[in-house]
Scaffold this motif. Structure first.
Motif, mmCIF file in Angstrom:
data_model
loop_
_atom_site.group_PDB
_atom_site.id
_atom_site.type_symbol
_atom_site.label_atom_id
_atom_site.label_comp_id
_atom_site.label_asym_id
_atom_site.label_seq_id
_atom_site.Cartn_x
_atom_site.Cartn_y
_atom_site.Cartn_z
ATOM 1 N N GLU A 1 17.311 -4.994 0.690
ATOM 2 C CA GLU A 1 17.508 -6.094 1.618
ATOM 3 C C GLU A 1 17.656 -6.037 2.980
ATOM 4 N N THR A 2 18.460 -5.024 3.400
ATOM 5 C CA THR A 2 18.637 -4.853 4.861
ATOM 6 C C THR A 2 17.342 -4.461 5.473
ATOM 7 N N ASP A 3 16.592 -3.561 4.707
ATOM 8 C CA ASP A 3 15.440 -3.211 5.492
ATOM 9 C C ASP A 3 14.299 -4.106 5.494
ATOM 10 N N ARG A 4 14.280 -5.136 4.440
ATOM 11 C CA ARG A 4 13.527 -6.129 4.463
ATOM 12 C C ARG A 4 13.353 -6.926 5.804
ATOM 13 N N ASN A 5 14.655 -7.063 6.607
ATOM 14 C CA ASN A 5 14.958 -7.870 7.827
ATOM 15 C C ASN A 5 14.831 -6.743 9.009
ATOM 16 N N ASP A 6 14.419 -5.769 8.873
ATOM 17 C CA ASP A 6 14.249 -4.766 10.011
ATOM 18 C C ASP A 6 12.965 -4.573 10.128
ATOM 19 N N ARG A 7 12.168 -4.910 11.303
ATOM 20 C CA ARG A 7 10.838 -4.814 11.703
ATOM 21 C C ARG A 7 10.195 -3.550 11.563
ATOM 22 N N MET A 8 11.041 -2.665 11.757
ATOM 23 C CA MET A 8 10.599 -1.235 11.823
ATOM 24 C C MET A 8 10.462 -0.575 10.341
ATOM 25 N N LYS A 9 11.209 -1.218 9.232
ATOM 26 C CA LYS A 9 11.082 -0.749 7.966
ATOM 27 C C LYS A 9 10.630 -1.692 6.928
ATOM 28 N N ARG A 10 10.092 -2.609 7.396
ATOM 29 C CA ARG A 10 9.272 -3.354 6.527
ATOM 30 C C ARG A 10 8.259 -2.900 5.513
ATOM 31 N N GLY A 11 7.795 -1.710 5.873
ATOM 32 C CA GLY A 11 6.854 -1.009 5.240
ATOM 33 C C GLY A 11 7.369 0.079 4.400
ATOM 34 N N ARG A 12 8.619 0.021 4.023
ATOM 35 C CA ARG A 12 9.188 1.216 2.999
ATOM 36 C C ARG A 12 8.643 0.763 1.771
ATOM 37 N N PRO A 13 8.513 1.705 0.890
ATOM 38 C CA PRO A 13 7.794 1.436 -0.214
ATOM 39 C C PRO A 13 8.327 0.471 -1.267
ATOM 40 N N PHE A 14 9.702 0.427 -1.401
ATOM 41 C CA PHE A 14 10.239 -0.914 -2.537
ATOM 42 C C PHE A 14 10.134 -2.139 -1.576
ATOM 43 N N ILE A 15 9.756 -2.038 -0.659
ATOM 44 C CA ILE A 15 9.560 -3.570 -0.008
ATOM 45 C C ILE A 15 8.131 -4.020 0.022
ATOM 46 N N GLU A 16 7.256 -2.880 0.215
ATOM 47 C CA GLU A 16 5.832 -3.376 -0.256
ATOM 48 C C GLU A 16 5.485 -3.529 -1.564
ATOM 49 N N ASN A 17 6.073 -2.728 -2.583
ATOM 50 C CA ASN A 17 5.783 -2.855 -3.770
ATOM 51 C C ASN A 17 7.156 -2.961 -4.746
ATOM 52 N N HIS A 18 7.112 -3.985 -5.523
ATOM 53 C CA HIS A 18 8.652 -3.958 -6.414
ATOM 54 C C HIS A 18 8.285 -3.023 -7.771
ATOM 55 N N VAL A 19 9.591 -2.494 -7.690
ATOM 56 C CA VAL A 19 9.426 -1.676 -8.871
ATOM 57 C C VAL A 19 10.930 -1.743 -9.633
ATOM 58 N N GLU A 20 10.918 -2.003 -10.940
ATOM 59 C CA GLU A 20 12.090 -2.318 -11.530
ATOM 60 C C GLU A 20 13.241 -1.177 -11.388
ATOM 61 N N ALA A 21 14.403 -1.859 -11.228
ATOM 62 C CA ALA A 21 15.870 -0.790 -10.858
ATOM 63 C C ALA A 21 15.759 0.008 -12.039
ATOM 64 N N ARG A 22 15.707 -0.126 -13.170
ATOM 65 C CA ARG A 22 15.661 1.039 -14.092
ATOM 66 C C ARG A 22 14.787 2.159 -13.934
ATOM 67 N N GLU A 23 13.434 1.822 -13.624
ATOM 68 C CA GLU A 23 12.422 2.694 -13.290
ATOM 69 C C GLU A 23 12.975 3.559 -12.153
ATOM 70 N N VAL A 24 13.437 3.009 -11.022
ATOM 71 C CA VAL A 24 13.791 3.792 -9.925
ATOM 72 C C VAL A 24 14.985 4.494 -10.182
ATOM 73 N N LEU A 25 15.992 4.193 -11.014
ATOM 74 C CA LEU A 25 17.047 4.930 -11.288
ATOM 75 C C LEU A 25 16.654 6.114 -12.068
ATOM 76 N N LEU A 26 15.600 5.946 -13.084
ATOM 77 C CA LEU A 26 15.577 6.895 -14.072
ATOM 78 C C LEU A 26 14.566 8.127 -13.231
ATOM 79 N N PHE A 27 13.807 7.432 -12.130
ATOM 80 C CA PHE A 27 13.204 8.802 -11.505
ATOM 81 C C PHE A 27 14.109 9.450 -10.615
ATOM 82 N N ILE A 28 15.081 8.577 -10.024
ATOM 83 C CA ILE A 28 16.164 9.388 -9.152
ATOM 84 C C ILE A 28 16.690 10.464 -9.948
#
Length: 272
Positions: free
Chosen positions: A72-99
């Motif tokens: 959410e904070t990166d979404r409002n930062d012009r320099m961080k709008r290209g971060r992966p989870f902002i460009e493409n939605h990934v379900e929380a459970r899949e991200v946490l499993l990956f981590i």
């Protein structure tokens, strides 16, 4: 058709997860591992490279966690709008499993390499959890410069030193130097001009003292201090002009150019 769509979604998800690990940022690990290696009288190449790979895998998980918690904070930062989870939605459970998988694998491998090495990696995890996750989330407090890049730089250096014979393979003043260097980089990135200047002065004073005291040689200064200093010049200038452009240049110099140079240096030292 549904199978094709599902396959495409899976590919996008996997690509997004892999991008979130910021593998290009392994330059920070390679930098500290090269510094430690310059102090070693002997090194086991296989164990050393295995350790470097393991700590990089661990940091892939921690960078992914950072991006996930900052969506959410990166979404409002012009320099961080290209971060992966902002460009493409990934379900929380899949991200946490990956981590979780990356953390477990890197921790197990670290323990097999050396128990103390594993302990230092767990300290990295703890530090990053405290920095990133509530309720403490130090990144939102005045303590952020003390706990982020600064502490992690020291832990990276210590993890490399353990693989070369022990934490004190690297002199204590050099750990302090790297702590100040990490803090200065963080402050520059956060545009804190006065604090950056104070830390930079302290760094230069300690560097001069460490050199005259024999804790660091001129060759080491030229190899591991001067190049990243040059790479951070655009980052410092970003505090005054063309912020986005200057940050991009700094990232290119440190995470692309220097990483290639440092890998060559590590290979030469290990073979030699």
């Amino acid at each position: 058709m549904q199978t094709k769509n599902r396959s495409g979604e899976d590919e996008i998800m996997l690509s997004t997860l892999l991008r979130s690990t910021r593998m290009s940022w392994c330059a920070k690990n390679i930098h500290m591992y090269l510094l430690a290696l310059t102090y070693a009288s002997d090194a086991d190449p296989i164990r050393f490279i295995s350790g470097l790979f393991t700590v990089t895998l661990l940091w892939g998980a921690l960078y992914s966690l950072n991006d996930f918690t900052d969506i959410e904070t990166d979404r409002n930062d012009r320099m961080k709008r290209g971060r992966p989870f902002i460009e493409n939605h990934v379900e929380a459970r899949e991200v946490l499993l990956f981590i979780g998988v990356l953390l477990v694998v890197s921790t197990v491998v670290a323990y097999l390499i050396h128990p103390v090495f594993c302990l230092i990696l767990l300290l990295m995890v703890l530090n990053q959890f405290i920095y990133t996750l509530p309720p403490l989330r130090l990144k939102d407090t005045p303590l952020a410069p003390l706990a982020s890049t600064a502490t992690n730089t020291v832990l990276r250096l210590a993890s490399a030193a353990v693989l070369l014979g022990g934490i004190l393979v690297v002199p204590v003043p050099v750990y302090v130097l790297m702590y100040l260097a990490g803090m200065g980089t963080y402050l520059m990135y956060k545009e804190r001009k006065v604090s950056t200047t104070l830390v930079s002065v302290l760094f230069c004073v300690l560097l001069a003292w460490s050199y005259t005291g024999g804790y660091i040689s001129m060759l080491q200064v030229l190899l591991v201090i001067v190049p990243p200093f040059i790479a951070t010049v655009p980052l410092y200038l970003s505090n005054f002009t063309e912020r986005e452009r200057m940050v991009e240049v700094a990232d290119l110099l440190y995470h692309r150019v220097l990483v290639a140079f440092y890998l060559v240096c590590i290979a030469v030292l290990l073979v030699g």
